[in-house]
Motif scaffolding. Sequence first.
Motif, PDB file in Angstrom:
ATOM      1  N   SER A 227      33.360 132.920  22.226  1.00 40.70           N
ATOM      2  CA  SER A 227      32.861 133.784  23.296  1.00 40.70           C
ATOM      3  C   SER A 227      33.480 135.176  23.214  1.00 40.70           C
ATOM      4  CB  SER A 227      33.157 133.149  24.654  1.00 40.70           C
ATOM      5  OG  SER A 227      34.555 133.114  24.848  1.00 40.70           O
ATOM      6  N   ALA A 228      34.292 135.363  22.148  1.00 38.36           N
ATOM      7  CA  ALA A 228      34.974 136.647  21.944  1.00 38.36           C
ATOM      8  C   ALA A 228      35.714 137.084  23.207  1.00 38.36           C
ATOM      9  CB  ALA A 228      33.990 137.728  21.494  1.00 38.36           C
ATOM     10  N   SER A 229      36.485 136.142  23.798  1.00 38.79           N
ATOM     11  CA  SER A 229      37.193 136.490  25.017  1.00 38.79           C
ATOM     12  C   SER A 229      38.669 136.080  24.917  1.00 38.79           C
ATOM     13  CB  SER A 229      36.550 135.790  26.222  1.00 38.79           C
ATOM     14  OG  SER A 229      36.668 134.402  26.051  1.00 38.79           O
ATOM     15  N   VAL A 230      39.473 136.759  25.704  1.00 41.46           N
ATOM     16  CA  VAL A 230      40.890 136.412  25.803  1.00 41.46           C
ATOM     17  C   VAL A 230      41.149 135.989  27.249  1.00 41.46           C
ATOM     18  CG1 VAL A 230      43.240 137.237  25.545  1.00 41.46           C
ATOM     19  CG2 VAL A 230      41.460 138.110  24.030  1.00 41.46           C
ATOM     20  N   ASP A 231      41.696 134.774  27.422  1.00 37.18           N
ATOM     21  CA  ASP A 231      41.994 134.289  28.770  1.00 37.18           C
ATOM     22  C   ASP A 231      43.287 134.952  29.237  1.00 37.18           C
ATOM     23  OD1 ASP A 231      42.600 132.983  31.075  1.00 37.18           O
ATOM     24  OD2 ASP A 231      42.446 130.951  30.242  1.00 37.18           O
TER      25      ASP A 231
ATOM     26  N   SER B 274      47.758 141.277  14.167  1.00 42.08           N
ATOM     27  CA  SER B 274      47.272 140.353  13.132  1.00 42.08           C
ATOM     28  C   SER B 274      45.905 140.777  12.608  1.00 42.08           C
ATOM     29  CB  SER B 274      47.175 138.937  13.718  1.00 42.08           C
ATOM     30  OG  SER B 274      46.126 138.904  14.670  1.00 42.08           O
ATOM     31  N   CYS B 275      45.186 141.531  13.400  1.00 43.70           N
ATOM     32  CA  CYS B 275      43.799 141.835  13.035  1.00 43.70           C
ATOM     33  C   CYS B 275      43.734 142.985  12.034  1.00 43.70           C
ATOM     34  CB  CYS B 275      42.994 142.180  14.286  1.00 43.70           C
ATOM     35  SG  CYS B 275      41.254 142.390  13.939  1.00 43.70           S
ATOM     36  N   SER B 276      43.159 142.700  10.876  1.00 40.54           N
ATOM     37  CA  SER B 276      43.078 143.732   9.842  1.00 40.54           C
ATOM     38  C   SER B 276      41.954 144.726  10.154  1.00 40.54           C
ATOM     39  CB  SER B 276      42.857 143.077   8.478  1.00 40.54           C
ATOM     40  OG  SER B 276      41.786 142.162   8.584  1.00 40.54           O
ATOM     41  N   ARG B 277      41.058 144.361  11.057  1.00 40.40           N
ATOM     42  CA  ARG B 277      39.902 145.227  11.321  1.00 40.40           C
ATOM     43  C   ARG B 277      39.995 145.892  12.685  1.00 40.40           C
ATOM     44  NH1 ARG B 277      35.079 142.473   8.226  1.00 40.40           N
ATOM     45  NH2 ARG B 277      33.902 143.957   9.431  1.00 40.40           N
ATOM     46  N   SER B 278      41.163 145.769  13.300  1.00 36.89           N
ATOM     47  CA  SER B 278      41.399 146.375  14.620  1.00 36.89           C
ATOM     48  C   SER B 278      40.354 145.956  15.651  1.00 36.89           C
ATOM     49  CB  SER B 278      41.434 147.912  14.542  1.00 36.89           C
ATOM     50  OG  SER B 278      42.423 148.317  13.658  1.00 36.89           O
ATOM     51  N   ALA B 279      39.945 144.700  15.564  1.00 39.06           N
ATOM     52  CA  ALA B 279      38.962 144.210  16.529  1.00 39.06           C
ATOM     53  C   ALA B 279      39.638 143.825  17.840  1.00 39.06           C
ATOM     54  CB  ALA B 279      38.222 143.014  15.962  1.00 39.06           C
ATOM     55  N   VAL B 280      40.959 143.520  17.778  1.00 35.71           N
ATOM     56  CA  VAL B 280      41.690 143.195  18.997  1.00 35.71           C
ATOM     57  C   VAL B 280      42.277 144.482  19.555  1.00 35.71           C
ATOM     58  CG1 VAL B 280      43.482 141.755  20.019  1.00 35.71           C
ATOM     59  CG2 VAL B 280      42.300 140.995  17.958  1.00 35.71           C
ATOM     60  N   SER B 281      42.044 144.708  20.812  1.00 38.11           N
ATOM     61  CA  SER B 281      42.631 145.907  21.404  1.00 38.11           C
ATOM     62  C   SER B 281      43.255 145.575  22.748  1.00 38.11           C
ATOM     63  CB  SER B 281      41.559 146.994  21.559  1.00 38.11           C
ATOM     64  OG  SER B 281      40.496 146.487  22.335  1.00 38.11           O
ATOM     65  N   TYR B 282      44.189 146.439  23.118  1.00 38.36           N
ATOM     66  CA  TYR B 282      44.904 146.278  24.393  1.00 38.36           C
ATOM     67  C   TYR B 282      44.556 147.513  25.189  1.00 38.36           C
ATOM     68  CZ  TYR B 282      48.942 145.417  27.464  1.00 38.36           C
ATOM     69  OH  TYR B 282      49.759 145.180  28.539  1.00 38.36           O
ATOM     70  N   GLN B 283      43.670 147.375  26.147  1.00 42.15           N
ATOM     71  CA  GLN B 283      43.143 148.564  26.816  1.00 42.15           C
ATOM     72  C   GLN B 283      42.825 148.273  28.271  1.00 42.15           C
ATOM     73  OE1 GLN B 283      39.783 148.988  24.193  1.00 42.15           O
ATOM     74  NE2 GLN B 283      38.455 147.963  25.664  1.00 42.15           N
TER      75      GLN B 283
ATOM     76  N   LEU C 296      38.495 141.502  22.683  1.00 43.69           N
ATOM     77  CA  LEU C 296      37.983 141.332  21.322  1.00 43.69           C
ATOM     78  C   LEU C 296      36.704 142.172  21.195  1.00 43.69           C
ATOM     79  CD1 LEU C 296      38.200 137.555  20.348  1.00 43.69           C
ATOM     80  CD2 LEU C 296      39.313 139.486  19.244  1.00 43.69           C
ATOM     81  N   ASN C 297      36.689 143.004  20.193  1.00 45.80           N
ATOM     82  CA  ASN C 297      35.489 143.789  19.935  1.00 45.80           C
ATOM     83  C   ASN C 297      34.583 142.963  19.027  1.00 45.80           C
ATOM     84  OD1 ASN C 297      33.531 145.533  19.212  1.00 45.80           O
ATOM     85  ND2 ASN C 297      34.928 147.252  18.769  1.00 45.80           N
ATOM     86  N   LYS C 298      33.529 142.430  19.605  1.00 40.92           N
ATOM     87  CA  LYS C 298      32.674 141.481  18.874  1.00 40.92           C
ATOM     88  C   LYS C 298      32.043 142.113  17.637  1.00 40.92           C
ATOM     89  CE  LYS C 298      30.244 137.433  20.421  1.00 40.92           C
ATOM     90  NZ  LYS C 298      29.500 136.799  21.492  1.00 40.92           N
ATOM     91  N   LYS C 299      31.767 143.416  17.741  1.00 38.20           N
ATOM     92  CA  LYS C 299      31.100 144.084  16.622  1.00 38.20           C
ATOM     93  C   LYS C 299      32.028 144.200  15.425  1.00 38.20           C
ATOM     94  CE  LYS C 299      28.138 146.576  19.711  1.00 38.20           C
ATOM     95  NZ  LYS C 299      28.244 147.692  20.663  1.00 38.20           N
ATOM     96  N   ALA C 300      33.296 144.502  15.687  1.00 35.44           N
ATOM     97  CA  ALA C 300      34.240 144.690  14.582  1.00 35.44           C
ATOM     98  C   ALA C 300      34.780 143.368  14.054  1.00 35.44           C
ATOM     99  CB  ALA C 300      35.399 145.570  15.040  1.00 35.44           C
ATOM    100  N   CYS C 301      34.654 142.303  14.850  1.00 37.62           N
ATOM    101  CA  CYS C 301      35.292 141.024  14.503  1.00 37.62           C
ATOM    102  C   CYS C 301      34.536 140.302  13.392  1.00 37.62           C
ATOM    103  CB  CYS C 301      35.333 140.137  15.746  1.00 37.62           C
ATOM    104  SG  CYS C 301      36.021 138.503  15.429  1.00 37.62           S
ATOM    105  N   SER C 302      35.321 139.827  12.404  1.00 34.33           N
ATOM    106  CA  SER C 302      34.691 139.082  11.315  1.00 34.33           C
ATOM    107  C   SER C 302      34.900 137.578  11.490  1.00 34.33           C
ATOM    108  CB  SER C 302      35.278 139.532   9.982  1.00 34.33           C
ATOM    109  OG  SER C 302      36.647 139.189   9.966  1.00 34.33           O
ATOM    110  N   GLU C 303      35.426 137.203  12.652  1.00 37.10           N
ATOM    111  CA  GLU C 303      35.742 135.803  12.958  1.00 37.10           C
ATOM    112  C   GLU C 303      36.643 135.164  11.902  1.00 37.10           C
ATOM    113  OE1 GLU C 303      32.881 133.241  14.653  1.00 37.10           O
ATOM    114  OE2 GLU C 303      31.738 134.870  15.585  1.00 37.10           O
ATOM    115  N   CYS C 304      37.619 135.961  11.430  1.00 37.02           N
ATOM    116  CA  CYS C 304      38.551 135.431  10.430  1.00 37.02           C
ATOM    117  C   CYS C 304      39.585 134.515  11.069  1.00 37.02           C
ATOM    118  CB  CYS C 304      39.260 136.573   9.704  1.00 37.02           C
ATOM    119  SG  CYS C 304      40.395 137.494  10.757  1.00 37.02           S
TER     120      CYS C 304
END
Lengths: 317, 516
Positions: free
Chosen positions: B251-255, B268-277, B227-235
């Motif tokens: 905590s902006a984390s993925v287990d 699902s993320c409209s702001r591309s805050a979730v990434s697979y990298q 999760l990119n905390k900066k881009a995330c709007s916590e929607c």
Amino acid sequence: MEDTRKYNRREVIQKGLTLGLIAGGTVIFGKPDLLMAKGKPAGIPDMVAVKNGEPDVMFRKAIELMGGMDRFVKKGQTVVVKPNIGFPRLPEVGATTNPLLVKTIIESCYTAGAKRVYVFDNVVTATSGNARNCYKLSGIEEAAKAARAIVVPMDDFSYREVKIPGGKQLKTADVPSLILDCDVFINVPILKHHSSTHLSIAMKNLMGIVKNRMEYHLTGLDQCIADFCLYRKPDLNIVDAYRVLMSRGPSGPSNPQFANVQMKKTLLMSKDIVAVDTAAAKIFGKDPESIGYIKIAHAQRTGNMNLKELKIATYAM
Amino acid sequence: MSLIKARIIISGIVLILFVFLFTGTEKISIFLSDILPPFQFVPALVRTITQPEALFIVGLIIIILITLIFGRIYCSFLCPLGTIQDILIWGSKRIGLKSKHSFSRPYNGLRYTILGLVMAAAAVGVLSPVGLLDPYSLAGRIFTHFLQPLITQIYNLGILTLKPFDIYFYPKQTAFIPISALGTTAVFVLLISYLCARHGRLYCNTICPVGALLGLISRVSFFQFTLNKKACSECSQCENVCKAQCIDLQSASVDMSRCVGCFNCLHSCSRSAVSYQRRQNHKSANTWSPGRRGFVIGSIASAAGLVALNANIGKIPCIRFAQATPPVTPPGSLNTTHFTQACTSCSLCVSACPTQVLTPTFMDFGIAGLMQPKMNYEKSYCDYECDVCSTVCPTGAIMPLSLDEKKLTQIGEAKLLEDICVVYVNHNNCGACGEVCPTHAIRFVDKENILYPEIDKQYCIGCGACQLACPTTPRSIVVHALPVHKKAEKYTRDPQVILPEVPVDQNESSDPSFPF
């Protein structure tokens, strides 16, 4: 055929009188097979035996000597042809009826004007996988379908219960509705060795149309086999003695190489199921007197095992 | 094409193939059993240990490798139970049981305790915990115990309606499932359905030992969801679609140990805050601690379990063999110990058996062999010309053996009870047993025209055909299990058949006389 018909008193008396007269008459004349022989044109034999030909050729000759298939199958009738398909074996083992013979019989029925011809048998171990194997391996499914017969697999809903009139051991039997409803019933057994009845021929083949046949085993095979013939005798018995399994019957070995078969190349045909079994036993090389069900059926006046009293037409090719 | 679509298509195909594997005809089952189970974790692992075969070893390596690279995508792409759960989750959303998921804390203590106990039990040769919880085996039981009977009934009803039109098909038969085994499977179906409706993929993240084990690997997988905390709007759009309930917005984390790799969040993320990298090291350090605690608890618990099991290890085989009549195991299973220690009770042999002789048991093999199948000779018999179970068995519990070997494998021994056999009691011909004996182990001795059956043990392979055919109640001929399978003598042709057969044909056919 009505299986649970109720008779009123007058009918019972009438029928009883008629039956008594006929039975009494036959006893006096000493020929029980007269019972079945009514309407038989003069010159037609009681039994036909043909040998040294291929199954189809022998059948055509035999039915010709018998006066033609038209005598048995009329236009528009439904026919059941009941071969022995009891075991998952290749035709070469000699445990199942010759497919070419079955095919030729079906063709002959259609030529005589039959509307529909059904072919089926109740396989000995009736799981679905096995039944299919029996029908297929025996070559009968393919042969029967090639002759436009309807090949019917048995299931639990195929049977109706009937009462056996005068049955000593076997009182009721579950018989396929198709047998009960058909016009003509042709029994096409194969002659083979049988581990528990010495031989399996025409009467034994009828065990294949009885669902509760475990009762036979439980209460005595020979008596029950003979008893069932009191219910219905086939309209024609055609015994396939072309390739005869001489030991390890009724199933024979799964590998045809190990099958103890003799090429007897013989075909027997008769309306008299006892006579045809007697003759087949002799062809096998066994004394008919030693076969329990033949003796019982003769005593129960199902047919005649004294072949000398019968008119037999023989033909060697 | 999005990754979600790819997942739906691939997992859908895999699930359909599994349905065919368990409900299709013999040929389909045999064909698919070569392809599907090698790429299922538990069968691949058990087979690699019991009876290593290249494809299964490759399958195991591939599963571990893809988990190391991509995380637990196995759980969303290949696992049949995973796809069944996805369908259940989708269904419960459709009927409004639950509209969205939300983050939940992991039950790491329970999760690693289960994993530890399952592994410890397996290590000492008790496979029933693996068998009970393994998603492949569980899915297999669901298919065999519920889906196959259903399909068979529908098929049989269908062909029944065609009979009046003189159109005939062979009716199908379905395996006999005792109520205890059926009930056990039903409990799991209800549990999983409930968990799906309320908590998404909680089964996979708490109970499933495969999920827990692969989760340990996916913690350090090469690709991770972040999760990119900066881009995330916590929607909380991503959290709402996360079936594993492992996205923590606070905590902006993925287990990643719980993420099943469904890719729902990514799209699902409209702001591309979730990434697979590629994994970033400092982040994994953050998420490690709660898992570690659970893992430590789990390790301790499993060690304790191992000790407890070891203390009782002597008793377990006792439970198994305590019964007077141990069950007969299928040909190829070598002996009862090998069989119970390699079978995960997936019921594939049960569904594939053409004569339906294999029946899942409940406790017949003892607590160590829950749900494992036995040869049920009161229902059917083992077909002489068949080796389907040994061909399809994915775990090596039923070792592959050629048809010729199978025909000589003694799995049991028929015993004749002369005090109740009708021939001996009533002196009537019966012969039902001898008629069906494929090895000619039952001979008949002619005494005054009555044929008395006798068993020649050296030829008997214990197929049960005689027991099924015996008309008496109780049966007069019964197969007793051989805990260690033996080899039968080969029945050679009768003494009188030594004559060459082909020349006889010509000789016989020329005689024109009749014996009457």
